[in-house]
Design a protein around this motif. Structure first.
Motif, PDB file in Angstrom:
ATOM      1  N   ASN A 199       1.034  -1.343  -0.090  1.00 21.88           N
ATOM      2  CA  ASN A 199      -0.131   0.209  -0.037  1.00 21.88           C
ATOM      3  C   ASN A 199       0.808   1.408   0.000  1.00 21.88           C
ATOM      4  OD1 ASN A 199      -3.114  -0.875   0.243  1.00 21.88           O
ATOM      5  ND2 ASN A 199      -1.727  -2.034   1.857  1.00 21.88           N
ATOM      6  N   GLY A 200       2.017   1.128  -0.044  1.00 29.48           N
ATOM      7  CA  GLY A 200       3.115   2.204  -0.069  1.00 29.48           C
ATOM      8  C   GLY A 200       3.241   3.198   0.992  1.00 29.48           C
ATOM      9  N   GLY A 201       2.674   2.630   2.297  1.00 37.83           N
ATOM     10  CA  GLY A 201       2.837   3.271   3.389  1.00 37.83           C
ATOM     11  C   GLY A 201       2.001   2.711   4.587  1.00 37.83           C
ATOM     12  N   ILE A 202       1.904   3.660   5.705  1.00 39.98           N
ATOM     13  CA  ILE A 202       1.028   3.208   6.823  1.00 39.98           C
ATOM     14  C   ILE A 202      -0.327   3.635   6.966  1.00 39.98           C
ATOM     15  CG2 ILE A 202       1.856   5.059   8.567  1.00 39.98           C
ATOM     16  CD1 ILE A 202       2.176   2.889  10.500  1.00 39.98           C
ATOM     17  N   TYR A 203      -0.749   4.546   5.815  1.00 40.29           N
ATOM     18  CA  TYR A 203      -1.956   5.056   6.232  1.00 40.29           C
ATOM     19  C   TYR A 203      -3.118   3.931   5.912  1.00 40.29           C
ATOM     20  CZ  TYR A 203      -6.224   7.770   4.457  1.00 40.29           C
ATOM     21  OH  TYR A 203      -7.092   8.543   4.489  1.00 40.29           O
ATOM     22  N   LYS A 204      -4.109   4.025   6.798  1.00 40.33           N
ATOM     23  CA  LYS A 204      -5.245   2.950   7.077  1.00 40.33           C
ATOM     24  C   LYS A 204      -4.512   1.548   7.054  1.00 40.33           C
ATOM     25  CE  LYS A 204      -8.690   5.913   5.006  1.00 40.33           C
ATOM     26  NZ  LYS A 204      -9.910   5.916   4.145  1.00 40.33           N
TER      27      LYS A 204
END
Length: 230
Positions: A199-204
């Motif tokens: 997801n390309g990061g920690i968001y959600k």
């Protein structure tokens, strides 16, 4: 984004040859010198092995090492859960560009950096080498590396104690029946890393960790802890 990750005692043995970074090369040569000349009892201690045939096998593997990118060098539970080779190109690029593995022999290593085969029991040293001292010497380098980055700490407690980020970072805690899990946490840290990469990061991230129930977050000093029930 920088993702801090633990190594594993399990390693992949390969005959592939590639150049090593200077710091890795120097430490590895000191390790090889010790392994070649050490008494069996000394090797039993640093490797956590008892059987002579096991010690002879690891000694031989150490002396005739091959090289792999760090993210492919380790074979423990977390790395199996990550499944690096099964990720698509974009997710693998996130791993290679963002993950820093806290080796207990070589210090902080980029996921893409070459590592040789080695074995060193967690917390053990040899000759004049100590993991804690190595990280103390590299603290400033780590501070500079992480400055201005979104930091996600997926390390085990031993490695968290070696270095604490100076700026804000996220960490994960996994509970079962209200109690922290240790062994199973390795698996879920690997799962978390896989989803962060996809997801390309920690968001959600709480929406992407299937099978885990998000209990909420806790803020303390410059750390946000994300708590999940398994």
């Amino acid at each position: 984004m920088k993702i801090l990750f633990s190594p594993s005692e399990g390693k992949v043995y390969t005959s592939s040859q590639s150049p090593l970074a200077n710091r890795v090369k120097i430490i590895h040569q000191a390790y090889l010198d010790f392994v070649q000349n050490a008494e069996v009892g000394e090797l039993q201690k640093i490797w956590g092995l008892k059987k002579l045939e096991e010690i002879q096998k690891v000694r031989q593997q150490s002396m005739h090492y091959g090289v792999l990118p760090a993210i492919e060098c380790y074979s423990g539970v977390a790395y199996e859960a990550l499944g690096f080779s099964s990720l698509d190109c974009e997710a693998r690029k996130v791993i290679l560009d963002s993950v820093v593995i806290f080796s207990n022999l070589f210090g902080p290593i980029s996921a893409k950096e070459n590592l040789p085969f080695y074995k060193l029991k967690q917390g053990e040293g040899f000759a004049h080498f100590k993991t804690k001292t190595l990280y103390q010497e590299l603290e400033k380098e780590l501070d500079e590396m992480l400055q201005g980055e979104c930091i996600i700490d997926l390390r085990a407690e031993f490695y968290q104690k070696l270095y604490v980020p100076k700026s804000h970072y996220f960490t994960f805690e996994f509970l079962k029946n209200g109690k922290r899990v240790s062994h199973y946490a390795k698996y879920y840290r690997g799962v978390a890393l896989r989803e962060i990469a996809k997801n390309g990061g920690i968001y959600k991230i709480e929406e992407h960790l299937e099978g885990l129930h998000f209990l909420g977050s806790e803020d303390k000093m410059n750390c946000t802890k994300l708590v999940f029930a398994i």
